[in-house]
Scaffold this active site. Structure first.
Site, mmCIF file in Angstrom:
data_model
loop_
_atom_site.group_PDB
_atom_site.id
_atom_site.type_symbol
_atom_site.label_atom_id
_atom_site.label_comp_id
_atom_site.label_asym_id
_atom_site.label_seq_id
_atom_site.Cartn_x
_atom_site.Cartn_y
_atom_site.Cartn_z
ATOM 1 N N PHE A 121 0.751 -1.227 -0.123
ATOM 2 C CA PHE A 121 -0.111 -0.089 -0.064
ATOM 3 C C PHE A 121 0.831 1.315 -0.210
ATOM 4 O O PHE A 121 1.699 1.287 0.899
ATOM 5 C CB PHE A 121 -0.888 -0.255 1.370
ATOM 6 C CG PHE A 121 -2.076 0.962 1.357
ATOM 7 C CD1 PHE A 121 -2.846 1.244 0.406
ATOM 8 C CD2 PHE A 121 -1.865 1.813 2.516
ATOM 9 C CE1 PHE A 121 -3.834 2.243 0.597
ATOM 10 C CE2 PHE A 121 -2.840 2.875 2.626
ATOM 11 C CZ PHE A 121 -3.828 2.956 1.551
ATOM 12 N N GLY A 129 2.878 12.281 5.960
ATOM 13 C CA GLY A 129 3.022 11.086 6.900
ATOM 14 C C GLY A 129 1.654 11.297 7.490
ATOM 15 O O GLY A 129 0.579 10.744 7.094
ATOM 16 N N THR A 156 5.714 -1.069 3.500
ATOM 17 C CA THR A 156 5.846 -2.459 3.806
ATOM 18 C C THR A 156 5.547 -3.177 2.795
ATOM 19 O O THR A 156 4.667 -2.895 1.944
ATOM 20 C CB THR A 156 4.871 -2.591 4.957
ATOM 21 O OG1 THR A 156 5.130 -1.843 6.093
ATOM 22 C CG2 THR A 156 5.090 -3.913 5.613
ATOM 23 N N ILE A 335 13.386 -7.128 33.680
ATOM 24 C CA ILE A 335 13.289 -8.366 34.399
ATOM 25 C C ILE A 335 14.389 -9.201 33.896
ATOM 26 O O ILE A 335 14.849 -10.130 34.718
ATOM 27 C CB ILE A 335 11.817 -9.048 34.101
ATOM 28 C CG1 ILE A 335 10.688 -8.262 34.742
ATOM 29 C CG2 ILE A 335 11.971 -10.618 34.498
ATOM 30 C CD1 ILE A 335 9.395 -8.702 34.280
ATOM 31 N N GLY A 337 17.335 -8.030 33.102
ATOM 32 C CA GLY A 337 18.424 -7.523 33.417
ATOM 33 C C GLY A 337 19.508 -7.429 32.471
ATOM 34 O O GLY A 337 19.396 -6.811 31.487
ATOM 35 N N GLY A 338 20.709 -7.609 32.786
ATOM 36 C CA GLY A 338 21.913 -7.388 31.901
ATOM 37 C C GLY A 338 21.652 -8.204 30.425
ATOM 38 O O GLY A 338 21.934 -7.992 29.434
ATOM 39 N N GLU A 361 0.680 3.183 10.902
ATOM 40 C CA GLU A 361 -0.724 3.115 10.488
ATOM 41 C C GLU A 361 -1.420 4.326 11.473
ATOM 42 O O GLU A 361 -2.370 3.949 11.885
ATOM 43 C CB GLU A 361 -1.276 1.620 10.657
ATOM 44 C CG GLU A 361 -1.305 0.942 9.363
ATOM 45 C CD GLU A 361 -1.744 -0.217 9.125
ATOM 46 O OE1 GLU A 361 -3.032 -0.357 9.461
ATOM 47 O OE2 GLU A 361 -0.920 -1.294 8.721
ATOM 48 N N GLU A 365 -0.664 9.860 18.491
ATOM 49 C CA GLU A 365 -0.985 11.321 18.450
ATOM 50 C C GLU A 365 -2.246 11.425 17.580
ATOM 51 O O GLU A 365 -3.590 11.979 17.830
ATOM 52 C CB GLU A 365 -0.061 12.235 18.136
ATOM 53 C CG GLU A 365 0.930 12.482 19.360
ATOM 54 C CD GLU A 365 1.941 11.243 19.270
ATOM 55 O OE1 GLU A 365 2.018 10.420 18.214
ATOM 56 O OE2 GLU A 365 2.597 11.228 20.340
HETATM 57 N N1 COS Z 1 -13.858 6.928 7.004
HETATM 58 C C1 COS Z 1 -14.492 7.766 6.065
HETATM 59 N N2 COS Z 1 -14.236 9.010 5.972
HETATM 60 C C2 COS Z 1 -13.255 9.790 6.504
HETATM 61 C C3 COS Z 1 -12.570 8.899 7.782
HETATM 62 C C4 COS Z 1 -12.914 7.715 8.050
HETATM 63 N N3 COS Z 1 -12.375 7.138 8.885
HETATM 64 N N4 COS Z 1 -11.964 9.890 8.317
HETATM 65 C C5 COS Z 1 -12.145 11.042 7.770
HETATM 66 N N5 COS Z 1 -13.088 10.808 6.680
HETATM 67 C C6 COS Z 1 -13.378 11.941 5.596
HETATM 68 C C7 COS Z 1 -14.264 13.090 6.238
HETATM 69 O O1 COS Z 1 -15.355 12.891 6.805
HETATM 70 C C8 COS Z 1 -14.058 14.305 5.565
HETATM 71 O O2 COS Z 1 -15.027 14.105 4.431
HETATM 72 P P1 COS Z 1 -16.054 15.220 4.494
HETATM 73 O O3 COS Z 1 -15.666 16.600 4.243
HETATM 74 O O4 COS Z 1 -17.015 14.731 3.224
HETATM 75 O O5 COS Z 1 -17.004 15.070 5.679
HETATM 76 C C9 COS Z 1 -12.613 13.919 4.624
HETATM 77 O O6 COS Z 1 -12.365 12.484 4.878
HETATM 78 C C10 COS Z 1 -11.680 14.787 5.445
HETATM 79 O O7 COS Z 1 -11.488 14.146 6.692
HETATM 80 P P2 COS Z 1 -10.467 15.318 7.561
HETATM 81 O O8 COS Z 1 -11.083 16.632 7.528
HETATM 82 O O9 COS Z 1 -10.840 14.632 9.027
HETATM 83 O O10 COS Z 1 -9.278 15.207 7.326
HETATM 84 P P3 COS Z 1 -7.975 15.642 7.890
HETATM 85 O O11 COS Z 1 -6.682 16.246 6.920
HETATM 86 O O12 COS Z 1 -8.083 16.594 8.962
HETATM 87 O O13 COS Z 1 -7.038 14.314 8.413
HETATM 88 C C11 COS Z 1 -6.750 12.627 9.831
HETATM 89 C C12 COS Z 1 -7.714 13.446 9.207
HETATM 90 C C13 COS Z 1 -5.433 13.349 10.411
HETATM 91 C C14 COS Z 1 -7.383 11.429 10.910
HETATM 92 C C15 COS Z 1 -5.867 11.585 8.716
HETATM 93 O O14 COS Z 1 -5.076 12.304 7.926
HETATM 94 C C16 COS Z 1 -4.968 10.397 9.352
HETATM 95 O O15 COS Z 1 -5.687 9.389 9.616
HETATM 96 N N6 COS Z 1 -3.897 10.716 9.078
HETATM 97 C C17 COS Z 1 -2.809 9.567 9.675
HETATM 98 C C18 COS Z 1 -2.728 8.988 8.452
HETATM 99 C C19 COS Z 1 -1.813 7.419 8.570
HETATM 100 O O16 COS Z 1 -2.562 6.896 9.584
HETATM 101 N N7 COS Z 1 -0.955 7.349 7.891
HETATM 102 C C20 COS Z 1 -0.330 5.917 8.219
HETATM 103 C C21 COS Z 1 -0.318 5.198 7.023
HETATM 104 S S1 COS Z 1 0.420 3.708 7.477
HETATM 105 S S2 COS Z 1 -0.276 2.716 5.712
#
Ligand code: COS
Length: 377
Positions: A121, A129, A156, A335, A337-338, A361, A365
């Site tokens: 993915f 990020g 990954t 637990i 230790g060294g 993921e 925070e």
């Molecule tokens: N499921 C479905 N839709 C979602 C959703 C979810 N879990 N979370 C957000 N949305 C939708 C919102 O409803 C919004 O749509 P509408 O404007 O139509 O209502 C849209 O997506 C934008 O959402 P939001 O305004 O919350 O976006 P932000 O930029 O504030 O971001 C976070 C939200 C921070 C939660 C998101 O960017 C996030 O999860 N970041 C972490 C990413 C991550 O986990 N990266 C690691 C990847 S490892 S593969």
């Protein structure tokens, strides 16, 4: 913990496989920085590589809790193997299953579900990020293709996957609502694997950059609806967080197993250190927190299986299990230790492996943001 017969059987099968086939090689995977391919093949033969997908696509048709149990049991002995499966299922295959056309599913799922192919993915980028919508990778439509330019980071299964589901901006003027997802096959013109990323932990897990230089993706490889990629991958991450919670739970259980065993063997002051209340209190706290984390992870999985809303609970499970697992690994090393500070004992590796659960993921925070938003809305 209240498992059905099918779940118990699956748990036992994966536990036996993990203990007998994976555990003896976990330290080697950490050093060589890859998992022996025969382990992936064996997981395919056990039906794990398509565990949650319908049999008509070559999957095993099991539920999310079975999947969480599998990731937990593997991570209990080798987090690299656990995350390889978790990334493949939740992030590599699930987007195609959830958003693909019937033709795309027929084309890709059978080989992915059998383990002949691995999936990955491509969401995270060098400059995107936690701000997953900050995608800089760009896709422009031209003559039956999309021309994609950009780079993905910390992917990954990056070099081992045959297909990668990637995100790119298809309409920058629309911001988050201008992102789309595509399936990219290995060997596509302009698509290459960038540098291998050498990590602190989960070193057996394959992590690379992906590079797109005028990469020509056929129009038919658009996944789901154009410009709906952000919501699609948010949904994908909701499910993925259950599996990272399960991975954290597995690492915590594994570190606890080692600490309990060692505390009964290690003699100081003419008695096993498990006789000392300081160690007993550590063990009691570790076991209690692990049990609580297990409840959260299984609960989120059961909600998903029941078709109920589970996003907040998945974030809670991932957040809590990851933090519990980190605390557990710190205590497990203490637990020992060294000796816990040496490569002679697996807790040293677990201590390094566990940290990623608070980062990947969605950092802890980000999980708190997701949880708080659901409380306040
Ligand atoms: N499921 C479905 N839709 C979602 C959703 C979810 N879990 N979370 C957000 N949305 C939708 C919102 O409803 C919004 O749509 P509408 O404007 O139509 O209502 C849209 O997506 C934008 O959402 P939001 O305004 O919350 O976006 P932000 O930029 O504030 O971001 C976070 C939200 C921070 C939660 C998101 O960017 C996030 O999860 N970041 C972490 C990413 C991550 O986990 N990266 C690691 C990847 S490892 S593969």
């Amino acid at each position: 913990m209240f498992l059905t017969e099918e779940q118990e059987l699956l748990q036992k099968t994966v536990r036996d496989f993990a203990q007998n086939e994976v555990k003896p090689r976990a330290a080697k995977f950490d050093v060589q920085e890859f998992i022996d391919p025969d382990v992936i093949k064996a997981m395919g033969e056990l039906g794990l590589m398509g565990i949650v997908f319908p049999e008509k696509y070559g999957g095993s048709g099991m539920d999310t809790l079975c999947y969480a149990l599998a990731v937990e049991e593997l991570s209990r002995v080798c987090a690299s193997t656990g995350i390889t499966l978790a990334s493949h299922i939740s992030l590599g295959v699930n987007p195609i299953y959830m958003f693909g056309t019937e033709e795309q599913k027929q084309k890709y799922l059978p080989k992915l579900c059998s383990g002949q192919h691995l999936g990955s993915f491509g969401l995270t980028e060098p400059n995107a990020g936690s701000d997953a919508g900050g995608t800089e990778t760009n896709a422009v439509r031209q003559d039956g293709h999309w021309i994609v330019n950009g780079a993905k980071m910390f992917i990954t299964n990056g070099s081992t996957a045959s297909t990668s589901v990637i995100t790119a901006m298809t309409d920058r003027s629309k911001g988050l609502k201008g992102i789309s997802a595509f399936v990219v096959e290995k060997g596509t013109s302009g698509f290459s694997v960038g540098k291998k990323i050498h990590k602190m932990g989960i070193r057996g897990s394959d992590t690379t950059e992906l590079i797109f230089e005028n990469c020509l993706i056929p129009a038919g490889n658009l996944l789901g609806k154009e410009n709906e990629g952000f919501k699609q991958f948010m949904t994908i991450l909701d499910g993925g967080r259950i599996s990272i919670g399960a991975m954290a739970l597995g690492i915590a259980q594994g570190a606890f197993d080692e600490a309990l065993k060692y505390s009964k063997e290690r003699q100081q002051f003419n008695q096993p250190i498990s006789n000392f209340q300081a160690i007993q209190f550590y063990l009691a706290d570790m076991a209690t927190e692990i049990e609580a984390a297990r409840h959260l992870v299984y609960h989120a999985a059961r909600l998903k299986d029941a078709g109920k809303s589970y996003g907040t609970q998945a974030s809670m499970a991932k957040l809590y299990a990851a933090e519990v697992a980190t605390r557990t690994c710190i205590k497990a090393v203490q637990i020992h230790g060294g000796y816990g500070y040496t490569k002679e004992y697996p807790v040293e590796r677990m201590f390094r492996d566990v940290k990623v659960c608070e980062i990947g993921e969605g950092t802890s925070e980000i999980q708190r943001i997701v949880i708080a938003r659901s409380l306040l809305k």
